[in-house]
Design a protein around this motif. Sequence first.
Motif, PDB file in Angstrom:
ATOM      1  N   GLY A  40      26.575  36.800  42.840  1.00 39.85           N
ATOM      2  CA  GLY A  40      26.521  38.067  43.550  1.00 39.85           C
ATOM      3  C   GLY A  40      27.763  38.480  44.300  1.00 39.85           C
ATOM      4  N   TYR A  41      28.601  37.519  44.710  1.00 36.92           N
ATOM      5  CA  TYR A  41      29.687  37.865  45.623  1.00 36.92           C
ATOM      6  C   TYR A  41      30.686  38.886  45.069  1.00 36.92           C
ATOM      7  CZ  TYR A  41      33.169  37.870  49.184  1.00 36.92           C
ATOM      8  OH  TYR A  41      34.040  38.291  50.158  1.00 36.92           O
ATOM      9  N   PRO A  42      31.132  38.812  43.821  1.00 40.16           N
ATOM     10  CA  PRO A  42      32.088  39.828  43.364  1.00 40.16           C
ATOM     11  C   PRO A  42      31.560  41.257  43.513  1.00 40.16           C
ATOM     12  CG  PRO A  42      32.073  37.995  41.845  1.00 40.16           C
ATOM     13  CD  PRO A  42      30.921  37.781  42.799  1.00 40.16           C
ATOM     14  N   LYS A  43      30.259  41.452  43.322  1.00 43.87           N
ATOM     15  CA  LYS A  43      29.674  42.790  43.465  1.00 43.87           C
ATOM     16  C   LYS A  43      29.532  43.179  44.938  1.00 43.87           C
ATOM     17  CE  LYS A  43      26.588  41.553  40.164  1.00 43.87           C
ATOM     18  NZ  LYS A  43      25.361  41.619  39.383  1.00 43.87           N
ATOM     19  N   ILE A  44      29.408  42.207  45.816  1.00 42.81           N
ATOM     20  CA  ILE A  44      29.398  42.480  47.254  1.00 42.81           C
ATOM     21  C   ILE A  44      30.815  42.832  47.707  1.00 42.81           C
ATOM     22  CG2 ILE A  44      29.129  41.419  49.547  1.00 42.81           C
ATOM     23  CD1 ILE A  44      26.883  39.681  48.277  1.00 42.81           C
ATOM     24  N   PHE A  45      31.794  42.073  47.199  1.00 44.22           N
ATOM     25  CA  PHE A  45      33.185  42.282  47.602  1.00 44.22           C
ATOM     26  C   PHE A  45      33.660  43.681  47.217  1.00 44.22           C
ATOM     27  CE2 PHE A  45      37.785  42.038  46.951  1.00 44.22           C
ATOM     28  CZ  PHE A  45      38.164  41.632  48.206  1.00 44.22           C
ATOM     29  N   LYS A  46      33.312  44.101  46.005  1.00 42.47           N
ATOM     30  CA  LYS A  46      33.672  45.448  45.550  1.00 42.47           C
ATOM     31  C   LYS A  46      32.373  46.184  45.259  1.00 42.47           C
ATOM     32  CE  LYS A  46      36.517  48.194  42.555  1.00 42.47           C
ATOM     33  NZ  LYS A  46      37.535  48.245  41.527  1.00 42.47           N
ATOM     34  N   GLU A  47      31.876  46.831  46.273  1.00 40.91           N
ATOM     35  CA  GLU A  47      30.576  47.485  46.199  1.00 40.91           C
ATOM     36  C   GLU A  47      30.517  48.468  45.028  1.00 40.91           C
ATOM     37  OE1 GLU A  47      27.759  50.185  49.074  1.00 40.91           O
ATOM     38  OE2 GLU A  47      29.256  48.893  49.984  1.00 40.91           O
ATOM     39  N   GLY A  48      29.429  48.375  44.261  1.00 41.62           N
ATOM     40  CA  GLY A  48      29.226  49.269  43.131  1.00 41.62           C
ATOM     41  C   GLY A  48      29.937  48.845  41.856  1.00 41.62           C
ATOM     42  N   ALA A  49      30.602  47.714  41.899  1.00 42.22           N
ATOM     43  CA  ALA A  49      31.368  47.234  40.746  1.00 42.22           C
ATOM     44  C   ALA A  49      30.544  46.259  39.913  1.00 42.22           C
ATOM     45  CB  ALA A  49      32.648  46.540  41.223  1.00 42.22           C
ATOM     46  N   SER A  50      30.996  46.047  38.697  1.00 41.06           N
ATOM     47  CA  SER A  50      30.423  44.982  37.883  1.00 41.06           C
ATOM     48  C   SER A  50      30.949  43.646  38.394  1.00 41.06           C
ATOM     49  CB  SER A  50      30.831  45.157  36.413  1.00 41.06           C
ATOM     50  OG  SER A  50      32.231  44.926  36.266  1.00 41.06           O
ATOM     51  N   THR A  51      30.367  42.565  37.927  1.00 41.60           N
ATOM     52  CA  THR A  51      30.858  41.235  38.312  1.00 41.60           C
ATOM     53  C   THR A  51      32.334  41.108  37.958  1.00 41.60           C
ATOM     54  OG1 THR A  51      28.682  40.250  38.024  1.00 41.60           O
ATOM     55  CG2 THR A  51      30.576  38.755  37.928  1.00 41.60           C
ATOM     56  N   GLU A  52      32.700  41.530  36.756  1.00 41.59           N
ATOM     57  CA  GLU A  52      34.090  41.400  36.303  1.00 41.59           C
ATOM     58  C   GLU A  52      35.042  42.264  37.131  1.00 41.59           C
ATOM     59  OE1 GLU A  52      31.444  41.911  34.340  1.00 41.59           O
ATOM     60  OE2 GLU A  52      31.360  40.002  33.270  1.00 41.59           O
ATOM     61  N   GLU A  53      34.635  43.485  37.467  1.00 35.74           N
ATOM     62  CA  GLU A  53      35.484  44.341  38.301  1.00 35.74           C
ATOM     63  C   GLU A  53      35.664  43.734  39.686  1.00 35.74           C
ATOM     64  OE1 GLU A  53      34.314  48.659  36.311  1.00 35.74           O
ATOM     65  OE2 GLU A  53      33.058  47.808  37.892  1.00 35.74           O
ATOM     66  N   GLY A  54      34.609  43.129  40.215  1.00 39.56           N
ATOM     67  CA  GLY A  54      34.708  42.456  41.508  1.00 39.56           C
ATOM     68  C   GLY A  54      35.622  41.248  41.449  1.00 39.56           C
ATOM     69  N   MET A  55      35.541  40.493  40.340  1.00 37.82           N
ATOM     70  CA  MET A  55      36.434  39.342  40.178  1.00 37.82           C
ATOM     71  C   MET A  55      37.892  39.802  40.124  1.00 37.82           C
ATOM     72  SD  MET A  55      34.200  37.134  37.427  1.00 37.82           S
ATOM     73  CE  MET A  55      35.315  35.718  37.302  1.00 37.82           C
ATOM     74  N   ALA A  56      38.165  40.896  39.409  1.00 36.26           N
ATOM     75  CA  ALA A  56      39.521  41.435  39.336  1.00 36.26           C
ATOM     76  C   ALA A  56      39.993  41.857  40.725  1.00 36.26           C
ATOM     77  CB  ALA A  56      39.578  42.609  38.363  1.00 36.26           C
TER      78      ALA A  56
ATOM     79  N   LEU B 119      39.103  40.581  43.537  1.00 40.91           N
ATOM     80  CA  LEU B 119      39.423  39.356  44.278  1.00 40.91           C
ATOM     81  C   LEU B 119      40.802  38.835  43.894  1.00 40.91           C
ATOM     82  CD1 LEU B 119      35.926  37.660  44.121  1.00 40.91           C
ATOM     83  CD2 LEU B 119      37.166  38.224  46.226  1.00 40.91           C
ATOM     84  N   LEU B 120      41.117  38.844  42.598  1.00 39.27           N
ATOM     85  CA  LEU B 120      42.442  38.395  42.158  1.00 39.27           C
ATOM     86  C   LEU B 120      43.546  39.270  42.731  1.00 39.27           C
ATOM     87  CD1 LEU B 120      41.970  37.364  38.418  1.00 39.27           C
ATOM     88  CD2 LEU B 120      42.773  35.923  40.282  1.00 39.27           C
ATOM     89  N   GLU B 121      43.262  40.535  42.904  1.00 39.08           N
ATOM     90  CA  GLU B 121      44.267  41.473  43.413  1.00 39.08           C
ATOM     91  C   GLU B 121      44.575  41.272  44.895  1.00 39.08           C
ATOM     92  OE1 GLU B 121      42.570  45.215  42.272  1.00 39.08           O
ATOM     93  OE2 GLU B 121      42.952  44.828  40.149  1.00 39.08           O
ATOM     94  N   GLN B 122      43.837  40.411  45.566  1.00 35.39           N
ATOM     95  CA  GLN B 122      44.034  40.195  47.003  1.00 35.39           C
ATOM     96  C   GLN B 122      45.249  39.335  47.324  1.00 35.39           C
ATOM     97  OE1 GLN B 122      42.116  41.881  49.366  1.00 35.39           O
ATOM     98  NE2 GLN B 122      41.654  42.823  47.405  1.00 35.39           N
ATOM     99  N   GLY B 123      45.810  38.680  46.323  1.00 34.37           N
ATOM    100  CA  GLY B 123      46.955  37.837  46.657  1.00 34.37           C
ATOM    101  C   GLY B 123      47.364  36.902  45.554  1.00 34.37           C
ATOM    102  N   ARG B 124      47.476  35.645  45.895  1.00 33.75           N
ATOM    103  CA  ARG B 124      48.125  34.653  45.047  1.00 33.75           C
ATOM    104  C   ARG B 124      47.195  33.861  44.148  1.00 33.75           C
ATOM    105  NH1 ARG B 124      51.071  30.724  48.654  1.00 33.75           N
ATOM    106  NH2 ARG B 124      50.608  29.066  47.200  1.00 33.75           N
TER     107      ARG B 124
END
Length: 114
Positions: free
Chosen positions: A40-56, A58-63
């Motif tokens: 569930g966390y990727p969809k919480i991190f990027k509200e309204g996103a798919s799991t994959e969009e949320g994972m992307a 997260l990757l965009e946050q840094g290193r």
Amino acid sequence: AQVAEEANKAGVPVVLDIEKVRPHIDKVLPLADFIVTNTGYPKIFKEGASTEEGMAALLEQGRAKWVITTLGSAGSQMMRRTKDDPEERVSDPALTYSSLDEYTIVKCRAHDVA
């Protein structure tokens, strides 16, 4: 965040395991080398996103080199920047490869335990 900063300075990889919203996560995410989440966390991190969009996102946050998200009984999936792909892909019937923008997704289906 201070421990992650010190680890970065010392060259020690930082693994962040996150399953829900936490205070100050915005300060730790840019310092993580590897991120592990629940379904569930990727969809919480990027509200309204798919799991994959949320994972992307997260990757965009840094290193971070990759994000792994568990998928319960379906297995797990890893996302990394396509530019970081190895020259040869692992050949395993449990793995499927796909992509989203500049990211590679490797899905690993769960194995039946006899």
